[in-house]
Structure formats: structure tokens, C-alpha cells
Design a protein around this motif. Sequence first.
Motif, short mmCIF file in Angstrom:
data_model
loop_
_atom_site.label_atom_id
_atom_site.label_comp_id
_atom_site.label_asym_id
_atom_site.label_seq_id
_atom_site.Cartn_x
_atom_site.Cartn_y
_atom_site.Cartn_z
N ASP A 110 0.82 -1.22 0.00
CA ASP A 110 0.00 0.00 0.00
C ASP A 110 0.85 1.26 0.00
O ASP A 110 0.56 2.22 -0.72
N GLU A 111 1.90 1.26 0.81
CA GLU A 111 2.66 2.49 0.98
C GLU A 111 3.44 2.88 -0.27
O GLU A 111 3.92 4.01 -0.37
N ARG A 112 3.56 1.97 -1.24
CA ARG A 112 4.30 2.33 -2.45
C ARG A 112 3.40 2.93 -3.52
O ARG A 112 3.87 3.29 -4.59
N GLY A 113 2.10 3.02 -3.28
CA GLY A 113 1.21 3.57 -4.30
C GLY A 113 1.03 2.58 -5.41
O GLY A 113 1.50 1.45 -5.35
N PRO A 114 0.33 2.98 -6.48
CA PRO A 114 0.04 2.03 -7.55
C PRO A 114 1.30 1.56 -8.27
O PRO A 114 2.25 2.32 -8.45
N LEU A 115 1.28 0.30 -8.68
CA LEU A 115 2.32 -0.23 -9.57
C LEU A 115 1.91 0.15 -11.00
O LEU A 115 0.81 -0.17 -11.44
N ASN A 116 2.81 0.83 -11.71
CA ASN A 116 2.51 1.22 -13.09
C ASN A 116 2.67 0.02 -14.01
O ASN A 116 3.69 -0.66 -13.96
N VAL A 117 1.67 -0.21 -14.85
CA VAL A 117 1.64 -1.41 -15.68
C VAL A 117 1.51 -1.06 -17.15
O VAL A 117 0.68 -0.23 -17.54
#
Length: 226
Positions: A110-117
Motif C-alpha cells: 500500500d505504501e508504495r502507491g500504484p504499480l505502473n503497468v
Amino acid sequence: MLTPALDAVVQRIENAARQYGRPARLLAVSKRQPAAAVAALAAAGQRAFGENYVQEAQGKQAELRDPTLEWHLIGHLQSNKAATAAQAFDWVQTVDRAKLVPLLAAARPDERGPLNVLIQVNIDDEASKHGCRPEDAGALADAVAAAAPRLALRGLMAIPAPLEDMDRRRAAFARMKTLFDTLAASHPSMDTLSMGMSEDFDLAIAEGATMVRVGTALFGERAPRS
Ligand SMILES: *Cc1c(COP(=O)(O)O)cnc(C)c1O
């Protein structure tokens, strides 16, 4: 201060951007290059680096400990590495099957924010290549978008066949741009079309690449595969 190789690549990108009226981001492909080579480009201002193997990337991250760098996975992702990849990378450019989506989403902290895909598309329909079929990219885009906010659907990636015939390479880039525009019409979060490598990134920008992945032209020849 730019290194001479970085300076030359940045110039080529800027020339193409000016000629075709579209800016493109540089992803420095550091696979099989030592952490010191990454550090040298980072000192010259380059922030985004691409790696093909999860473990190799983790080794360099541990050595460099630089939170300002942005790491992209551009190699094939095995299902059993998906959880680690979701933690170790800022972007995964090689999502090519639906099975990966829940694995990446569940493991993204959660703390890393969205994973860009990015969705990898096998644009030349090569039997030996990874990537989804162009006709399956829409369903996969829907699946990634539905996994927000853990995943952020940013666009498409392709590795066209390394054809001698540059016109045919260019045609593959153009097909990717058409597919990108079609899908982006229903997915406004899509802002990235990743295509073009050392040999052909000018052509890719001409056809609509917004991110080019450059290794050899920046770092020289890679160490042999171990
Ligand atoms: C190795 C690699 C690149 C960089 O290729 P160069 O020809 O060295 O610029 C780009 N994209 C992917 C997916 C790669 O594996």
C-alpha cells in the motif's frame, strides 16, 4: 553533467521529438551492466532504468540505495516472480496474461502507491516471443484497470521483430500506435507507448512512442549472458 553517450542519445531523442512534434522519455536499459554504470548515469541526471531480471535489479537496488531512481521490469515475468516484482519495481512493462494481474495487485505494498503497468503486445505474432496477441490486449487492459488502485494501467509495450527491413519495423510501430489510440479512448489513464531500442528508437518516436528503451547506445556492449 551528461556523459558523452547519454548526451548523444538525449540529442537523438530531442531531434526526433522536435521533428515529429512528440516528446519521449528515455528508459536506460541497464541489464547485464554493473551497478557502477547505473550510478554514473544517475549522477548525470538519468532517473529511469530498465532491467530484465527481478533478482539482478534487486542486487543493483541494494548496492545503490538511491530512492530517487525509478525501476522498470522489461523482461518476461514468470508467475512465481510476480509478487517480488510488485515490490521491487515502480513499473512492470511486461504484463501479457490475465493470471499476472491478481498476483501483482495482491503483492503491491500500500505504501508504495500504484504499480505502473504496461501490457506487452506481440505485435509481429512471433511464435517465440512473449506478449499477448493484439486482439487480446483490450481484455487485458480492462483487467489491469479493474485492479486500481493497486495497479495503474499506463499503456502498452512492444518488442517488434528485429527485421532488416526498417519499413517493416516502422509498420509494426504504426500498428502499435493504432492499437494504443483505440484502447486509450476508453482508458484515459493510458499515457505511455513503450517501443524502440538503440537501433530504431528514432523511427519509434516518429510513429508515436512516448518512451524508448535504450541499452547498447548508452552503455556499450553488454556482458555475455551468464
Ligand atoms: C535489451 C532490451 C532493450 C535494449 O536494447 P538495446 O538494443 O541494447 O538498446 C530494450 N528493450 C528490451 C525489452 C530489452 O530486453
